[in-house]
Design an enzyme around this catalytic site. Structure first.
Site, PDB file in Angstrom:
ATOM      1  NE  ARG A  41      -3.357   2.953   1.124  1.00 11.50           N
ATOM      2  CZ  ARG A  41      -4.520   3.080   2.080  1.00 11.50           C
ATOM      3  NH1 ARG A  41      -5.295   2.232   2.265  1.00 11.50           N
ATOM      4  NH2 ARG A  41      -5.051   4.554   1.741  1.00 11.50           N
ATOM      5  NE  ARG A  58      -6.761   3.400  -2.405  1.00  8.28           N
ATOM      6  CZ  ARG A  58      -7.229   4.714  -1.299  1.00  8.28           C
ATOM      7  NH1 ARG A  58      -8.412   4.337   0.408  1.00  8.28           N
ATOM      8  NH2 ARG A  58      -7.416   6.359  -1.402  1.00  8.28           N
ATOM      9  CG  ASP A  81      -8.682   1.217   1.807  1.00  9.14           C
ATOM     10  OD1 ASP A  81      -7.731   1.819   3.088  1.00  9.14           O
ATOM     11  OD2 ASP A  81     -10.087   2.238   1.838  1.00  9.14           O
ATOM     12  CG  ASP A 116     -10.713   2.320   5.782  1.00 15.00           C
ATOM     13  OD1 ASP A 116     -10.135   2.689   5.316  1.00 15.00           O
ATOM     14  OD2 ASP A 116     -11.645   2.019   4.070  1.00 15.00           O
TER      15      ASP A 116
END
Length: 165
Positions: free
Chosen positions: A85, A94, A97, A99
């Site tokens: 990343r 990307r 990711d 989150d």
């Protein structure tokens, strides 16, 4: 142990493999266990400019973890870095990711972390996989996920795969 939901996304460097690798790496974190995984959905990339990007693969996983929120964030960022990343451009393409979407029923606003994730209520590619694995959850500071989903008019996302193992 805390219950957490993590959003995963990738549109580079073999996205399906990236998601599976990230799931395995998260499951290997200390005092952490992946409890449940959504299907993997395909969605168009969100961009700030007209630069074309490949579609994303997105999913949500549920964890039980003893890691505190910022320690979990650190661990997720290490996984992102290990999987190539880079953070050159907001909403850019990307490799992976990761989150933190929800952490128990906490509302967190720190320099590094906002929970519930600040954009999650706007994103079908987060809400639909979350709904798939936790339809009865209440979003802290918002409302029941079922109610949020009943008011959505997004085009349905396409399921493209399931996680390995």
């Amino acid at each position: 142990m805390s219950i957490c939901f993590i959003g995963l996304g990738s549109n580079m460097q073999q996205p399906l493999q990236q998601l599976n690798n990230a799931k395995r790496a998260i499951d290997a974190l200390p005092d952490t266990q992946v409890v449940c995984c959504s299907s993997i959905y395909q969605s168009p990339a969100l961009t700030l400019d007209d630069e074309p990007q490949d579609d994303y693969l997105n999913a949500v996983i549920q964890l039980d973890t003893a890691l505190q929120p910022e320690a979990l964030l650190d661990a997720l960022q290490k996984i992102e870095n290990a999987q190539g990343r880079t953070r050159e451009k907001r909403w850019g393409a990307r490799s992976i990711d990761l989150d933190i979407l929800l952490y128990d029923d906490h509302i967190i606003h720190s320099k590094r972390l906002t929970v519930p994730h600040s954009e999650m209520l706007k994103r079908a590619f987060v809400l639909l996989p979350l709904y798939q694995i936790a339809p009865d959850i209440r979003i802290p500071g918002s409302q029941d996920l079922k109610l949020l989903m009943s008011n959505r008019v997004d085009e349905p996302l396409k399921v493209v795969s399931e996680f390995d193992g």
